[in-house]
Design a protein around this motif. Structure first.
Motif, mmCIF file in Angstrom:
data_model
loop_
_atom_site.group_PDB
_atom_site.id
_atom_site.type_symbol
_atom_site.label_atom_id
_atom_site.label_comp_id
_atom_site.label_asym_id
_atom_site.label_seq_id
_atom_site.Cartn_x
_atom_site.Cartn_y
_atom_site.Cartn_z
ATOM 1 N N ALA A 1 81.612 105.863 72.096
ATOM 2 C CA ALA A 1 81.752 106.513 73.404
ATOM 3 C C ALA A 1 82.692 105.727 74.313
ATOM 4 N N VAL A 2 82.626 104.397 74.260
ATOM 5 C CA VAL A 2 83.553 103.572 75.049
ATOM 6 C C VAL A 2 84.984 103.841 74.594
ATOM 7 N N CYS A 3 85.211 103.842 73.280
ATOM 8 C CA CYS A 3 86.557 104.104 72.750
ATOM 9 C C CYS A 3 87.072 105.462 73.210
ATOM 10 N N GLU A 4 86.243 106.471 73.074
ATOM 11 C CA GLU A 4 86.654 107.828 73.463
ATOM 12 C C GLU A 4 86.924 107.910 74.967
ATOM 13 N N PHE A 5 86.072 107.271 75.761
ATOM 14 C CA PHE A 5 86.262 107.284 77.212
ATOM 15 C C PHE A 5 87.576 106.610 77.602
ATOM 16 N N LEU A 6 87.845 105.434 77.032
ATOM 17 C CA LEU A 6 89.079 104.719 77.376
ATOM 18 C C LEU A 6 90.310 105.515 76.953
ATOM 19 N N LYS A 7 90.269 106.074 75.743
ATOM 20 C CA LYS A 7 91.416 106.852 75.251
ATOM 21 C C LYS A 7 91.679 108.065 76.144
ATOM 22 N N SER A 8 90.621 108.722 76.599
ATOM 23 C CA SER A 8 90.810 109.928 77.411
ATOM 24 C C SER A 8 91.100 109.608 78.883
ATOM 25 N N SER A 9 90.774 108.402 79.321
ATOM 26 C CA SER A 9 90.919 108.057 80.746
ATOM 27 C C SER A 9 92.222 107.354 81.096
ATOM 28 N N VAL A 10 92.828 106.693 80.130
ATOM 29 C CA VAL A 10 94.071 105.951 80.388
ATOM 30 C C VAL A 10 95.162 106.604 79.547
ATOM 31 N N ASP A 11 96.139 107.198 80.200
ATOM 32 C CA ASP A 11 97.117 108.013 79.470
ATOM 33 C C ASP A 11 97.937 107.236 78.449
ATOM 34 N N TYR A 12 98.085 105.931 78.602
ATOM 35 C CA TYR A 12 98.868 105.153 77.631
ATOM 36 C C TYR A 12 97.992 104.436 76.606
ATOM 37 N N TYR A 13 96.677 104.714 76.603
ATOM 38 C CA TYR A 13 95.784 104.220 75.544
ATOM 39 C C TYR A 13 95.694 105.331 74.500
ATOM 40 N N ASN A 14 96.532 105.256 73.469
ATOM 41 C CA ASN A 14 96.601 106.322 72.475
ATOM 42 C C ASN A 14 95.689 106.105 71.271
ATOM 43 N N TRP A 15 95.271 104.872 71.053
ATOM 44 C CA TRP A 15 94.300 104.548 70.001
ATOM 45 C C TRP A 15 93.483 103.376 70.509
ATOM 46 N N VAL A 16 92.173 103.496 70.440
ATOM 47 C CA VAL A 16 91.279 102.438 70.924
ATOM 48 C C VAL A 16 90.239 102.179 69.847
ATOM 49 N N GLY A 17 90.092 100.916 69.462
ATOM 50 C CA GLY A 17 89.099 100.602 68.441
ATOM 51 C C GLY A 17 88.542 99.202 68.566
ATOM 52 N N PHE A 18 87.386 99.020 67.957
ATOM 53 C CA PHE A 18 86.756 97.707 67.865
ATOM 54 C C PHE A 18 86.786 97.244 66.420
ATOM 55 N N TYR A 19 87.236 96.026 66.218
ATOM 56 C CA TYR A 19 87.156 95.355 64.928
ATOM 57 C C TYR A 19 86.179 94.197 65.083
ATOM 58 N N PHE A 20 85.374 93.960 64.030
ATOM 59 C CA PHE A 20 84.447 92.838 64.039
ATOM 60 C C PHE A 20 84.601 92.020 62.760
ATOM 61 N N ARG A 21 84.269 90.736 62.870
ATOM 62 C CA ARG A 21 84.304 89.872 61.692
ATOM 63 C C ARG A 21 83.417 90.508 60.623
ATOM 64 N N ASN A 22 83.915 90.522 59.397
ATOM 65 C CA ASN A 22 83.225 91.146 58.269
ATOM 66 C C ASN A 22 82.347 90.109 57.581
ATOM 67 N N GLY A 23 81.133 89.927 58.103
ATOM 68 C CA GLY A 23 80.205 88.949 57.534
ATOM 69 C C GLY A 23 80.779 87.543 57.599
ATOM 70 N N ASP A 24 80.731 86.840 56.474
ATOM 71 C CA ASP A 24 81.270 85.474 56.406
ATOM 72 C C ASP A 24 82.722 85.453 55.947
ATOM 73 N N LYS A 25 83.281 86.622 55.685
ATOM 74 C CA LYS A 25 84.653 86.700 55.183
ATOM 75 C C LYS A 25 85.654 86.422 56.298
ATOM 76 N N GLU A 26 86.812 85.948 55.912
ATOM 77 C CA GLU A 26 87.901 85.684 56.860
ATOM 78 C C GLU A 26 88.711 86.967 57.040
ATOM 79 N N GLU A 27 88.019 88.002 57.522
ATOM 80 C CA GLU A 27 88.655 89.290 57.730
ATOM 81 C C GLU A 27 87.896 90.066 58.793
ATOM 82 N N LEU A 28 88.597 91.054 59.345
ATOM 83 C CA LEU A 28 88.028 91.959 60.338
ATOM 84 C C LEU A 28 87.775 93.309 59.688
ATOM 85 N N LYS A 29 86.727 93.969 60.161
ATOM 86 C CA LYS A 29 86.405 95.308 59.657
ATOM 87 C C LYS A 29 86.366 96.261 60.842
ATOM 88 N N LEU A 30 87.036 97.390 60.702
ATOM 89 C CA LEU A 30 87.053 98.399 61.754
ATOM 90 C C LEU A 30 85.659 98.963 61.963
#
Length: 151
Positions: free
Chosen positions: A27-56
Motif C-alpha cells: 500500500a505504501v508503494c502504491e500510494f507513493l507511485k500514485s501521489s508523486v508524478d515522477y515516482y514511476n516504480w516504487v519497491g522495497f528490497y530486503f536482505r535475503n536471509g544470511d545471503k549477501e543479496e537483496l530480495k524484492l
C-alpha cells in the motif's frame, strides 16, 4: 510537489494493524507511485536471509526480472554495502547500473535500518532525468523509519 503533505497518509497506512506487514508495504508503494508524478516504480528490497543479496518484497509499477540483487551490483546492491543514500540523476552515466526498463532515466535508493543495521531499502525509478532532490531523500528516510517500526 510538497512531500511533507504525504507523511500523514504514509503514517496512516503503516499504522493499519488490521493488515499484514506485506499488505501495508504494498500500500505504501502504491500510494507513493500514485501521489508523486515522477515516482514511476516504487519497491522495497530486503536482505535475503544470511545471503549477501537483496530480495524484492512489495512494489508498485511494472514487474521486474530483478527480484534478487547481489550486494555490490547495481544501485541497490551498492547501497546494501555503503549504507548510504544513492541518487542517480541519469542512469546512463552509471557504469554499475542494472536496467529494469528502457524508460528509467533516474533512480533513488535509500537504506532501511532496523536497530542500526541495514536490512533493506526503498528503491524508486523515474522516467524523468534528475527529478530527485534532498526533499525526496529526507521524505524517503521518514518512510523507512516508519516501515522499520512494523518489522
Amino acid at each position: 510537489m510538497n512531500l511533507e503533505s504525504l507523511k500523514q497518509p504514509v503514517y496512516n497506512i503503516i499504522a493499519d494493524y488490521n493488515k499484514s506487514v506485506e499488505d501495508r508495504l504494498t500500500a505504501v508503494c502504491e500510494f507513493l507511485k500514485s501521489s508523486v508524478d515522477y515516482y514511476n516504480w516504487v519497491g522495497f528490497y530486503f536482505r535475503n536471509g544470511d545471503k549477501e543479496e537483496l530480495k524484492l518484497s512489495s512494489f508498485a509499477g511494472e514487474p521486474t526480472d530483478h527480484t534478487i540483487i547481489p550486494f555490490g551490483k547495481g544501485i541497490c546492491g551498492q547501497v546494501a554495502v555503503s549504507n548510504k543514500n544513492f541518487v542517480v540523476p541519469d542512469v546512463k552515466a552509471q557504469d554499475n547500473y542494472i536496467a529494469c526498463s528502457i524508460n528509467v532515466k533516474s533512480e533513488i535508493v535509500v537504506p532501511l535500518f532496523l536497530k542500526g543495521e541495514n536490512i533493506g531499502q526503498i528503491d524508486i525509478d523515474s522516467h524523468a532525468v534528475d527529478p530527485f532532490s534532498e526533499e525526496d531523500e529526507r521524505f524517503l528516510e521518514f518512510v523507512n523509519e516508519k516501515v522499520a517500526e512494523i518489522l
